[in-house]
Design a protein around this motif. Sequence first.
Motif, mmCIF file in Angstrom:
data_model
loop_
_atom_site.group_PDB
_atom_site.id
_atom_site.type_symbol
_atom_site.label_atom_id
_atom_site.label_comp_id
_atom_site.label_asym_id
_atom_site.label_seq_id
_atom_site.Cartn_x
_atom_site.Cartn_y
_atom_site.Cartn_z
ATOM 1 N N GLY A 24 -9.444 -14.992 35.393
ATOM 2 C CA GLY A 24 -9.002 -15.841 34.293
ATOM 3 C C GLY A 24 -10.151 -16.376 33.470
ATOM 4 N N SER A 25 -11.248 -16.719 34.117
ATOM 5 C CA SER A 25 -12.392 -17.267 33.389
ATOM 6 C C SER A 25 -13.082 -16.211 32.536
ATOM 7 C CB SER A 25 -13.397 -17.884 34.359
ATOM 8 O OG SER A 25 -13.998 -16.899 35.173
ATOM 9 N N ARG A 26 -12.782 -14.947 32.787
ATOM 10 C CA ARG A 26 -13.385 -13.844 32.036
ATOM 11 C C ARG A 26 -12.358 -13.079 31.206
ATOM 12 N NH1 ARG A 26 -15.899 -15.254 36.355
ATOM 13 N NH2 ARG A 26 -18.171 -15.001 36.573
ATOM 14 N N ALA A 27 -11.127 -13.556 31.160
ATOM 15 C CA ALA A 27 -10.059 -12.830 30.473
ATOM 16 C C ALA A 27 -10.337 -12.720 28.977
ATOM 17 C CB ALA A 27 -8.721 -13.531 30.716
ATOM 18 N N ILE A 28 -10.116 -11.529 28.426
ATOM 19 C CA ILE A 28 -10.344 -11.259 27.011
ATOM 20 C C ILE A 28 -9.043 -11.502 26.250
ATOM 21 C CG2 ILE A 28 -11.007 -9.536 25.312
ATOM 22 C CD1 ILE A 28 -12.397 -8.017 27.548
ATOM 23 N N ARG A 29 -9.111 -12.405 25.282
ATOM 24 C CA ARG A 29 -7.910 -12.665 24.485
ATOM 25 C C ARG A 29 -7.493 -11.385 23.765
ATOM 26 N NH1 ARG A 29 -4.596 -16.455 23.094
ATOM 27 N NH2 ARG A 29 -3.437 -16.248 21.135
ATOM 28 N N GLY A 30 -6.220 -11.102 23.835
ATOM 29 C CA GLY A 30 -5.682 -9.873 23.285
ATOM 30 C C GLY A 30 -5.364 -8.867 24.360
ATOM 31 N N VAL A 31 -6.206 -8.830 25.425
ATOM 32 C CA VAL A 31 -6.052 -7.820 26.472
ATOM 33 C C VAL A 31 -5.466 -8.401 27.748
ATOM 34 C CG1 VAL A 31 -7.315 -6.227 27.986
ATOM 35 C CG2 VAL A 31 -7.899 -6.376 25.569
ATOM 36 N N GLU A 32 -5.865 -9.614 28.120
ATOM 37 C CA GLU A 32 -5.447 -10.142 29.419
ATOM 38 C C GLU A 32 -5.431 -11.668 29.394
ATOM 39 O OE1 GLU A 32 -8.387 -8.929 32.326
ATOM 40 O OE2 GLU A 32 -10.001 -9.378 30.923
ATOM 41 N N THR A 33 -4.689 -12.214 30.332
ATOM 42 C CA THR A 33 -4.660 -13.667 30.487
ATOM 43 C C THR A 33 -4.134 -14.003 31.871
ATOM 44 O OG1 THR A 33 -3.962 -15.729 29.406
ATOM 45 C CG2 THR A 33 -2.294 -14.027 29.637
ATOM 46 N N VAL A 34 -4.357 -15.228 32.286
ATOM 47 C CA VAL A 34 -3.794 -15.751 33.524
ATOM 48 C C VAL A 34 -2.961 -16.972 33.167
ATOM 49 C CG1 VAL A 34 -4.316 -16.916 35.715
ATOM 50 C CG2 VAL A 34 -5.627 -14.889 35.030
ATOM 51 N N GLU A 35 -1.710 -16.969 33.571
ATOM 52 C CA GLU A 35 -0.810 -18.089 33.297
ATOM 53 C C GLU A 35 0.075 -18.331 34.506
ATOM 54 O OE1 GLU A 35 1.451 -17.920 29.714
ATOM 55 O OE2 GLU A 35 -0.293 -17.612 28.415
ATOM 56 N N ALA A 36 0.143 -19.576 34.935
ATOM 57 C CA ALA A 36 1.060 -20.002 35.998
ATOM 58 C C ALA A 36 0.975 -19.113 37.235
ATOM 59 C CB ALA A 36 2.497 -20.031 35.461
ATOM 60 N N GLY A 37 -0.257 -18.842 37.681
ATOM 61 C CA GLY A 37 -0.438 -18.067 38.900
ATOM 62 C C GLY A 37 -0.162 -16.589 38.770
ATOM 63 N N ARG A 38 -0.135 -16.094 37.546
ATOM 64 C CA ARG A 38 0.171 -14.677 37.312
ATOM 65 C C ARG A 38 -0.872 -14.077 36.371
ATOM 66 N NH1 ARG A 38 4.946 -11.535 37.634
ATOM 67 N NH2 ARG A 38 5.989 -13.364 38.492
ATOM 68 N N TYR A 39 -1.300 -12.850 36.661
ATOM 69 C CA TYR A 39 -2.247 -12.130 35.830
ATOM 70 C C TYR A 39 -1.490 -11.131 34.956
ATOM 71 C CZ TYR A 39 -5.961 -8.750 34.673
ATOM 72 O OH TYR A 39 -6.832 -7.909 34.017
ATOM 73 N N TRP A 40 -1.814 -11.134 33.669
ATOM 74 C CA TRP A 40 -1.208 -10.206 32.708
ATOM 75 C C TRP A 40 -2.310 -9.394 32.042
ATOM 76 C CZ3 TRP A 40 4.140 -10.378 31.535
ATOM 77 C CH2 TRP A 40 4.839 -11.506 32.027
ATOM 78 N N ARG A 41 -2.015 -8.121 31.734
ATOM 79 C CA ARG A 41 -2.947 -7.351 30.924
ATOM 80 C C ARG A 41 -2.259 -6.137 30.286
ATOM 81 N NH1 ARG A 41 -7.961 -4.818 32.052
ATOM 82 N NH2 ARG A 41 -7.335 -3.542 30.271
ATOM 83 N N SER A 42 -2.844 -5.686 29.179
ATOM 84 C CA SER A 42 -2.448 -4.415 28.589
ATOM 85 C C SER A 42 -3.217 -3.308 29.301
ATOM 86 C CB SER A 42 -2.757 -4.405 27.097
ATOM 87 O OG SER A 42 -4.148 -4.543 26.871
#
Length: 295
Positions: A24-42
């Motif tokens: 999460g601390s390295r997540a690139i806006r547009g590609v990935e994010t961490v929200e509410a205990g869940r990791y998201w990415r394209s």
Amino acid sequence: MTDFDLALPVRRPYDWETLLGFLGSRAIRGVETVEAGRYWRSFRTGGGAGILSVSIAEGGDALLATVRCRGGADDGEVGARLRHVFDTEADIDAIHRRLGRDAHLSGHLRARPGLRVPGAWDPFELAVRAILGQQVSVAAARTLAGRLVAAHGEPVADGPAGTPDAVSHLFPSAGALAGADLGSIGLPRARARAISALAAACLADPDLFRPAASLEETVERLCRLPGIGPWTAHYVAMRGLGHRDAFPASDLGVLRALETAQGRPTPQEATRIAEAWRPWRAYGVLHLWLGDAAA
């Protein structure tokens, strides 16, 4: 459109919160994010592109992934990449037996017994990110990566239900970056040239990041590229290619964490200290990084 779910067993103890915090601390806006205990990415696969999310199962014995992909996706390929990103198959008992003997690491292992080495979805992406991060803070590198994605990434849509707005683009491909004007995002010329050269090398040699290469071969091959030295090569080997014995000996965080009353070690002295950690030096590095950040 292809939709599927995956359950990826993990060996416990498994420190999901620390791993998620690192990503999460390295997540690139547009590609990935961490929200509410869940990791998201394209993501891209050979068959298409899409968006996925990953969370941990109740009880902590598996990771649960939800995948939505336009153009089709191989669940075996997606599962293999996720196992690499989240280091689900680490032999944690063997790692602890080796690293726990070292006075520099024993306290860190007690504090974070389930620590994993965060991998990367794609080694080319990780290599670009490593170049962006040379001689700047994590936050600055993240900002540059976000600008790169906004300028040269391809939009992606139709993610799983609840996909955050922060996941909207694919990370730029080697083809998109090889001839791009990278100075427009505020990148120093030397780093812009390094990324262009890396992209061109990937197009010329699709096996540039072949996973079967040894650590030594990987580092040597990457160091032949302009703008890539041992620190960047070991970082890419560690996170991009799964070499768990990679050791960026000149890393400031590592050297600072190994400092004693007698002073801070040189990279050569740090390498001698870490010889006892083989073949798990990358786990020692992560423990030192996180301990240094918490100090």
